[in-house]
Design an enzyme around this catalytic site. Structure first.
Site, PDB file in Angstrom:
ATOM      1  CE1 TYR A 163      -3.733   2.561   0.902  1.00  0.00           C
ATOM      2  CE2 TYR A 163      -1.946   3.596   2.104  1.00  0.00           C
ATOM      3  CZ  TYR A 163      -3.207   3.658   1.552  1.00  0.00           C
ATOM      4  OH  TYR A 163      -3.928   4.822   1.635  1.00  0.00           O
ATOM      5  CD  GLU A 167      -6.079   4.612  -1.155  1.00  0.00           C
ATOM      6  OE1 GLU A 167      -6.076   4.682   0.091  1.00  0.00           O
ATOM      7  OE2 GLU A 167      -7.112   4.391  -1.825  1.00  0.00           O
TER       8      GLU A 167
END
Length: 389
Positions: A109, A197
């Site tokens: 992530y 993101e």
């Protein structure tokens, strides 16, 4: 302002970030043709909506052939995708993205956002990608790594390499990660973004890094500096009531209650919602009509509130500092007369010309009740909404 995944990946390409080959189309036949051009398969097809959790809702699928890709597009185009983030009405699917499937052995992530507690651009990373970072922060906060960026010197490659080592990356992966680190931070600052993101940032079977997903939010208050990003806005993804409110110059957020709220001032609006909730009621919306509310703006606010079929009562709470309460009263009376919907309206006016505004409402002969005390007004609104049910 949110960007679609395909728009975000196009911006990623501009900054040298690795993404899979992809195409996008608003037609099922276009997706079938794109699959032939991207062959051989397998492929990943994705509904393009401003919402997360698309995969759990069936909006992301791995397919093997152009025919399967075309069938997926035909199923979703023109429909609404409902996810746990989209709300019960879902988001319209107007485009489908298709890309070459990537075989990966590990998911990470990576994101960049402003840390409000430190007022710094912060890069957030985790060795556990593919899941909600909010859930991970609650369950295993030690797995979340953060790097603050000094605005005076900007992001540095060594920060990316240090983060790569902490994530367990090795060899050429370290430099690849550092390049991605520099790319998202540079992209963030140059485009006045509020979020970048990548979830997941994948490691392929060949050992390279690739951005399998891309999410970008742009600071809407900086859009005047980025006309090229403004053109990417997709208003079909937003509640049309919100778009109308923005065009009229006030803030509106729909909620799930049955008491419509019309207030001037964000703080006063939140306080009004709190007292309604405290008295056992449920606000249907947040609506800040602004400190310089006009008669026309008040009428438009009423119309937007009443587009919600769940609204059983409207509570108006106005403090007349700059704005005149008698002018607000004229707007309220005009809106009720024009809309012609039998719904109780409770009004609390305080400040500039409050008594004159109260007289206008008391003499209009409409289903409008005046209250001088906020708690009294909220109590009347809660009661009226319950009586309507």
């Amino acid at each position: 302002m949110n960007l679609h995944e395909y728009q975000s990946k196009e911006l990623f390409r501009q900054y040298g970030l690795p993404v899979a080959n992809f195409k996008v189309s608003s037609k099922a036949t276009g997706i079938g043709k794109a699959a032939y051009e991207l062959s051989p398969g397998p492929f990943i097809v994705k509904c393009q909506v401003h919402s997360g959790a698309r995969g759990k809702a069936g909006g992301v699928l791995k397919v093997d052939t152009p025919a399967q890709a075309e069938a997926f597009a035909a199923k979703w185009l023109g429909k609404r995708l409902v996810t746990h983030q989209s709300g019960p009405h879902g988001k319209p699917v107007n485009r489908i993205l298709i890309e070459n499937a990537v075989e990966c052995v590990r998911e990470l992530y990576l994101s960049a956002a402003i840390d409000r507690s430190t007022a710094h651009l912060t890069v957030i990373a985790s060795e556990q990608g593919g899941m909600s970072i909010e859930e991970l922060a609650m369950v295993e906060p030690e797995r979340i790594l953060k790097v603050a960026i000094d605005e005076l010197v900007g992001p540095q490659p060594y920060q990316g390499r240090e983060l790569a080592y902490k994530l367990g990356l090795q060899g050429r992966q370290v430099n690849q990660f550092a390049k991605i680190f520099m790319g998202i931070t540079k992209m963030f600052m140059e485009n006045d973004l509020s979020l970048v993101e990548i979830n997941p940032l994948a490691i392929t079977r060949g050992g390279d890094l690739i951005c399998l997903d891309a999410k970008i939010n742009v600071d809407q208050y900086a859009l005047f500096r980025h006309p090229e990003l403004t053109e990417l806005d997709d208003p079909s993804q937003e509640d049309p009531r919100i778009a109308r409110a923005v065009a009229s110059g006030f803030s509106y957020v729909p909620l799930e209650g049955n008491i419509g709220c019309l207030v001037n001032g964000a703080g006063l609006a939140m306080g009004t919602m709190d007292i309604i909730k405290n008295l056992g009621g449920n606000p249907a919306n947040f609506l800040d009509v602004g400190g310089t509310a006009t008669k026309e703006r008040v009428m438009e606010a009423f119309k937007i509130i009443l587009e919600d079929p769940n609204v059983k009562c409207i509570m108006v709470n106005i403090f007349g500092g700059i704005v005149r309460c008698d002018m607000i009263a004229e707007g309220i009376r005009g809106a009720v007369e024009e809309i012609k919907r039998d719904i109780p309206v409770v009004v609390r006016l305080e400040g500039n010309h409050a008594q004159l505004g109260e007289n206008i409402l008391n003499e209009c002969g409409l289903n409008i009740v005046s209250a001088r005390d906020l708690r009294q007004a909220a109590s009347l609104a809660v009661k009226a909404a319950k009586d309507k049910d």
